[in-house]
Design a protein around this motif. Structure first.
Motif, PDB file in Angstrom:
ATOM      1  N   MET A  79      19.929  21.032  30.904  1.00  0.00           N
ATOM      2  CA  MET A  79      19.911  19.640  30.463  1.00  0.00           C
ATOM      3  C   MET A  79      19.598  19.531  28.973  1.00  0.00           C
ATOM      4  O   MET A  79      20.115  18.658  28.278  1.00  0.00           O
TER       5      MET A  79
ATOM      6  N   LEU B 243      20.468   7.897  24.635  1.00  0.00           N
ATOM      7  CA  LEU B 243      19.740   9.086  25.058  1.00  0.00           C
ATOM      8  C   LEU B 243      18.380   8.709  25.648  1.00  0.00           C
ATOM      9  O   LEU B 243      17.950   9.284  26.655  1.00  0.00           O
TER      10      LEU B 243
ATOM     11  N   THR C 274      27.765   9.376  28.362  1.00  0.00           N
ATOM     12  CA  THR C 274      27.479   9.082  26.954  1.00  0.00           C
ATOM     13  C   THR C 274      28.766   8.835  26.188  1.00  0.00           C
ATOM     14  O   THR C 274      28.891   7.865  25.427  1.00  0.00           O
TER      15      THR C 274
ATOM     16  N   ALA D  27      16.006  13.806  22.386  1.00  0.00           N
ATOM     17  CA  ALA D  27      16.031  12.498  21.725  1.00  0.00           C
ATOM     18  C   ALA D  27      14.877  12.385  20.737  1.00  0.00           C
ATOM     19  O   ALA D  27      15.061  12.007  19.574  1.00  0.00           O
TER      20      ALA D  27
ATOM     21  N   THR E 250      22.248  17.725  26.535  1.00  0.00           N
ATOM     22  CA  THR E 250      21.969  16.576  25.671  1.00  0.00           C
ATOM     23  C   THR E 250      22.467  16.847  24.256  1.00  0.00           C
ATOM     24  O   THR E 250      23.055  15.968  23.611  1.00  0.00           O
TER      25      THR E 250
ATOM     26  N   VAL F 274      18.915   7.563  29.150  1.00  0.00           N
ATOM     27  CA  VAL F 274      19.305   8.640  30.077  1.00  0.00           C
ATOM     28  C   VAL F 274      18.044   9.260  30.661  1.00  0.00           C
ATOM     29  O   VAL F 274      18.005   9.597  31.845  1.00  0.00           O
ATOM     30  N   TRP F 275      17.000   9.363  29.822  1.00  0.00           N
ATOM     31  CA  TRP F 275      15.691   9.800  30.334  1.00  0.00           C
ATOM     32  C   TRP F 275      14.968   8.649  31.007  1.00  0.00           C
ATOM     33  O   TRP F 275      14.376   8.787  32.075  1.00  0.00           O
TER      34      TRP F 275
ATOM     35  N   VAL G 274      16.095  15.683  28.192  1.00  0.00           N
ATOM     36  CA  VAL G 274      16.868  14.699  27.426  1.00  0.00           C
ATOM     37  C   VAL G 274      15.938  13.990  26.442  1.00  0.00           C
ATOM     38  O   VAL G 274      16.267  13.784  25.276  1.00  0.00           O
TER      39      VAL G 274
ATOM     40  N   ALA H 205      26.161  16.448  24.419  1.00  0.00           N
ATOM     41  CA  ALA H 205      26.545  15.040  24.499  1.00  0.00           C
ATOM     42  C   ALA H 205      26.482  14.402  23.118  1.00  0.00           C
ATOM     43  O   ALA H 205      27.373  13.659  22.708  1.00  0.00           O
ATOM     44  N   THR H 206      25.409  14.731  22.389  1.00  0.00           N
ATOM     45  CA  THR H 206      25.254  14.183  21.044  1.00  0.00           C
ATOM     46  C   THR H 206      26.342  14.735  20.129  1.00  0.00           C
ATOM     47  O   THR H 206      26.929  14.007  19.323  1.00  0.00           O
TER      48      THR H 206
ATOM     49  N   THR I 138      25.804  13.114  32.188  1.00  0.00           N
ATOM     50  CA  THR I 138      25.198  12.696  30.919  1.00  0.00           C
ATOM     51  C   THR I 138      26.210  12.767  29.791  1.00  0.00           C
ATOM     52  O   THR I 138      26.327  11.835  28.982  1.00  0.00           O
TER      53      THR I 138
END
Lengths: 93, 648, 198
Positions: free
Chosen positions: C32, B274, A85, B245, C36, B277-278, B241, C39-40, A81
């Motif tokens: 996860m 995002l 990304t 988001a 996330t 991704v989900w 995720v 990642a952001t 991920t």
């Protein structure tokens, strides 16, 4: 009293402190981006591994297969991920 | 009075006003009915406070069917509007609201609860357990879903419906371009429901790993349980995720953050990234349990073991990992480079391979089997060619260069309905029919069931095949109208006819339920389909404790072995059974979540803070709670078993 | 309820084993969740708009204190669980209380850190970078805060009810949570702060 401070935990703590100090090198010393990232990645993942196995007793029970599979799955998908990304949104945009 | 203006719908219509009245009357009717028939106690004791997986499954099922109706009405309105060029049934704003709610309702509030219904009803029985690992959490999962659904569903009459598509892309979904609270509803209702889904993921994985009957190794589990297990693994890793988001989107809209804004460094495209991704794993969450149902149905009605058990399992494990590797194919045209698009093209095409393996395994299961075409089997037989067609158009879409032609045209709309309807919806209807006797103790009518399957299939083809053509011809999706000169008119009219036929099919399901409640015989055996797995080794409907004695298993077709090879499933005497107590906490806590969600949607900060405190109060209470459940005595077990004609 | 006396107390009943496995799965989900956020963060950290960059606002001293406090608290709760397995209820409670106090210290530094950032013009609305920075740190901090309350409740229960299969189970699960928060901090420390100050 001594029985309250088992060797494994104490050594694990000491090792974690050491890894933290090593990671600090990227702040206190001059180095290339690649070298710094390598140090950070190695120290972070090793320290996480110490937490997992020594402190969280991940490998201790009959469920260790499930637990480790769970952690590896999470790790792989997390990395996919993050890097996916970055690839799509930053590096290849 | 100014305070109440915020709840007004910004873009009303006669239909919306009529709905307000209808909703109000329905609520009054429900309260009046419960009071008149003195059923409040019954409702509270038997349903609102239950922690029984079978009851929870039925509640998910009822919710899914109601939401199917809502999503279907959305669909009919869209098809009606598009049936003729420059039609004036819906204006652009309403059309946008309707395709948004159609998508969210069908995926999040119809398909997800439908699969959770099947999982809840079937899994503990199929593995020979008495309930799931965390019954209280299970109830909370349901009620959070329910409150999320309720919150979303009132948007169109209180404050305004979301209108930025079920994918809610920024910057459209941001405050500047979506000024009503509609998108707040989207962000928050789905968030609440999603928390419930994550809890189910954890619950089902633990249940399947730890609570199988003695002798049932992982490679002896029935295929529905396997497929659900994999789906729940995907849930655990994909839903967080979405949680983030939605949280970031909420913060942008409510708190002025800069995640997806156009200036101050925000990156609107990050939302799409995002979300998907989900979003991609989500569709595999939907399809894998559906595949599981097909595996059960096809092997039962071919009177044959499922072909290729190991490759079925392996293919699903591969799918679970690969489902996280393909997400960018949902936005090939967003601007990233050819390297990214190429990588995701390849992974997307590759994921078709394990799916193909499954199709072949189902065909080989049927080959040389003794096929009996019951309603569930009919759905499965229709599924195979229809889904395969949808799958191959998926491979077309997977080629990123080609996708620049197809993206966001009706071709795409046709593709995903082509995989979801024969894939997920047919499976759910097959599962509904197949497991109906297990839930309620009588069968649904076969004739009406088969009419439904055919009408839905023919209606589906008429509705969606033209969209492949109009899509290639250039008709864009999410467009409320088109001019006559485009020539899209005739095929869109055909689609409308198809939609009507599908609607008739769905009405027949309701009729089937009514007809069967009224006329079906209640004198059926525990195993009316002559099936192969453990859930059919206990009574219909299933007693509270599931099995009087927990079974011991020797193969993946435990019941079939018991019937044909004389294996003894239930050894030993009755013993006292320990069951969890009911609890009102999940229901009440979920109501507090509803109030919290509503408050945040309308920026009512004081009620929001009070609600948050309420949530934490309930969590605190749960921490200190000591609830040891109750015991079912041997005498009571004997009485129940005798009554259900399964006395030892 | 059958108790298996050959296993540590926290694993000794069927429900106990389910609870622990279930919580590990939850931690998989939390991996996860934070992934996330990371990642952001990595996508947005250069997008500072008119606001400051990380190098401009990060300071090594508070970060070192936070790291040392949290890491030590992870050690002390590990000692607490060990004491629990030895049946030493008083020692266990002492270690748990020390853990929570260290956690409180961590939060104190973090709150001070946030106040400083806001004062320096790095608020949550300033830029994409500040939004994700404060959200990531804040999510971790919120988890720690929740942990302080949860830990307190457990200490109260152990004091009142003693070391039973239930209280041992809850204590162990809480320790998993607490260790996990330190693991997340390791990554925050390395890849947000240190990387940002390289």
């Amino acid at each position: 009293m001594k029985e309250l401070f088992p060797a494994k935990q104490v050594l694990g703590f000491g090792f974690s402190l050491l890894l933290t100090v090593i990671a600090l090198a990227v702040y206190f010393l001059d180095m290339s981006f690649a070298a710094g990232m390598t140090i950070l990645l190695v120290t972070a993942f090793i320290q996480a591994g110490v937490q997992l196995t020594v402190f969280m007793h991940a490998g201790e029970t009959e469920d260790k297969g499930s637990i480790y599979t769970n952690v590896y799955y999470g790790l792989i998908i997390a990395l996919v991920t993050i890097f996916g990304t970055l690839l799509a949104m930053v590096w290849d945009m | 009075m100014e305070f109440f203006e915020r709840f007004a719908v910004p873009h009303p219509s006669i239909a919306i006003y009529a709905s307000m009245v209808a909703i109000g009357l329905t609520m009054v009717a429900i309260v009046a009915g419960l009071t008149y028939f003195k059923k409040w106690g019954y409702l509270w004791r038997e349903w609102l406070t239950t922690v029984d997986h079978k009851r929870i499954g039925i509640m998910y099922l009822i919710s899914a069917l109601i939401m199917l109706f809502r999503g279907g009405v959305d669909a009919i309105m869209m098809r009606a509007q598009l049936s003729a060029p420059e039609n004036t049934l819906l204006d652009a704003q309403h059309y946008n609201e309707i395709f948004t709610t159609h998508g969210v309702v069908m995926i999040i509030f119809m398909a997800m609860p439908f699969i959770f219904a099947m999982m809840n009803i079937v899994i503990p029985l199929q593995i020979g357990a008495r309930d799931v690992a965390f019954p209280r959490l299970n109830a909370l999962s349901f009620w959070l879903f329910f409150m999320g659904a309720m919150l979303f569903n009132i948007s169109f009459v209180v404050g305004g419906s979301p209108d930025a598509g079920w994918t809610s892309y920024f910057p459209l979904a941001g405050n500047e371009l979506s000024t009503s609270v509609g998108t707040n509803y989207y962000m928050i209702a789905i968030q609440i429901s999603g928390i419930g889904s994550l809890m189910t993921g954890i619950n089902m994985i633990t249940t399947i790993l730890k609570m199988r009957a003695p002798g049932m190794t992982l490679m002896k589990m029935p295929m529905f349980t396997w497929s659900s297990f994999i789906a729940n693994v995907i849930i655990v890793f994909a839903f967080p995720v979405l949680t983030i988001a939605l949280a970031l989107g909420t913060m942008d809209r409510l708190f002025g953050t800069q995640f997806f804004t156009i200036d101050n460094g925000g990156m609107d495209m990050l939302w799409a990234n995002l979300f998907w991704v989900w979003g991609h794993p989500e569709v595999y969450i939907l399809i894998l349990p559906a595949f599981g149902i097909y595996s059960e149905v096809i092997s039962t009605f071919s009177r044959k073991n499922l072909y290729g058990y190991k490759s079925m399992v392996a293919s699903m494990v591969i799918i679970s990992l690969m489902s996280f590797l393909v997400w960018a194919h949902h936005f090939f045209t967003m601007g990233q480079g050819a390297l990214t698009n190429s990588i995701f093209s390849i992974t997307t095409m590759a994921i078709a391979v394990p799916t193909g393996v499954k199709i072949f395994n189902w065909l080989l299961t049927m080959y040389k089997g003794k096929i009996e075409i019951t309603t569930p089997m009919l759905y499965s037989l229709l599924f195979i060619p229809l889904f395969t067609l949808g799958g191959v158009t998926g491979v077309m879409l997977a080629m990123s260069a080609a996708d620049y032609q197809y993206h966001n045209t009706m071709f795409l709309v046709a593709h995903f309905h082509n995989v979801i309807i024969p894939g997920v919806v047919f499976a759910m209807l097959a599962g509904l029919t197949y497991y109906w006797p297990k839930m309620f103790g009588f069968m649904l009518n076969e004739r009406i069931g088969k009419w439904t399957a055919w009408l839905l299939s023919i209606g589906f083809l008429l509705a969606f095949m033209p969209m492949y053509i109009t899509g290639l011809d250039g008709q864009a999706r999410r467009m409320y109208t088109y001019s006559e000169s485009t020539g899209f008119g005739p095929l869109n009219m055909v689609s409308f006819v198809g939609a009507i036929i599908m609607a008739i099919g769905f009405v027949l399901i309701v009729y089937n339920v009514y007809y069967s409640v009224r006329y079906a015989s209640r004198d059926i055996s525990a195993d009316p389909w002559d099936a192969r797995t453990l859930e059919w080794a206990t009574h219909n409907p299933v007693p509270e404790y599931n099995f009087a004695v927990l079974p011991e298993v020797k193969s993946s077709e435990a019941l079939w072995d018991a019937k044909k090879k004389g294996h003894v499933l239930f050894k030993g005497e009755y013993e006292e059974i320990h069951m969890p107590n009911n609890s009102g906490a999940p229901f009440i806590m979920s109501i507090i979540f509803f109030v919290l969600g509503f408050s945040l949607i309308f920026s009512l900060w004081i009620p929001a803070i009070i609600s948050i405190i309420g949530v934490f109060a309930f969590m605190t209470h749960r921490s200190f709670e000591q609830d040891h459940g109750h015991h079912i005595s041997v005498k009571e077990i004997e009485e129940t078993e005798t009554k259900m004609r399964g006395a030892k | 309820m059958k108790i298996d006396h050959s296993l540590p107390l926290e694993y000794s009943t069927e429900q106990n084993k389910l609870n622990i496995l279930g919580f590990w799965i939850f931690l998989g989900a939390e991996i996860m969740l934070f992934a996330t956020l990371f990642a952001t963060y990595f996508t947005l950290y250069n997008r500072t708009g008119n606001g400051p960059t990380g190098a401009e606002i990060f300071e090594i001293t508070p970060v070192l204190f936070e790291t040392f406090l949290l890491l030590t608290s992870s050690f002390t709760i590990g000692l607490g669980i060990h004491a629990m397995r030895l049946g030493r209820q008083k020692a266990m409670i002492s270690f748990f209380v020390i853990t929570l106090l260290l956690g409180l210290g961590f939060l104190g530094f973090e709150v001070f850190e946030f106040f400083t950032y806001v004062h320096e013009g790095a608020g949550i609305q300033t830029s994409a970078f500040t939004s994700i920075l404060l959200t990531t740190l804040g999510t971790h901090g919120a988890h720690v805060t929740l942990g302080l309350f949860w830990g307190l409740f457990i200490v109260l229960q152990v004091r009142k009810r003693g070391l039973t299969p239930q209280t041992a189970n809850k204590s162990f699960i809480f320790s998993l949570y607490w260790h996990f928060l330190d693991v997340v901090w390791i990554f925050i420390f390395s890849f947000i702060y240190l990387k940002g100050m390289m």
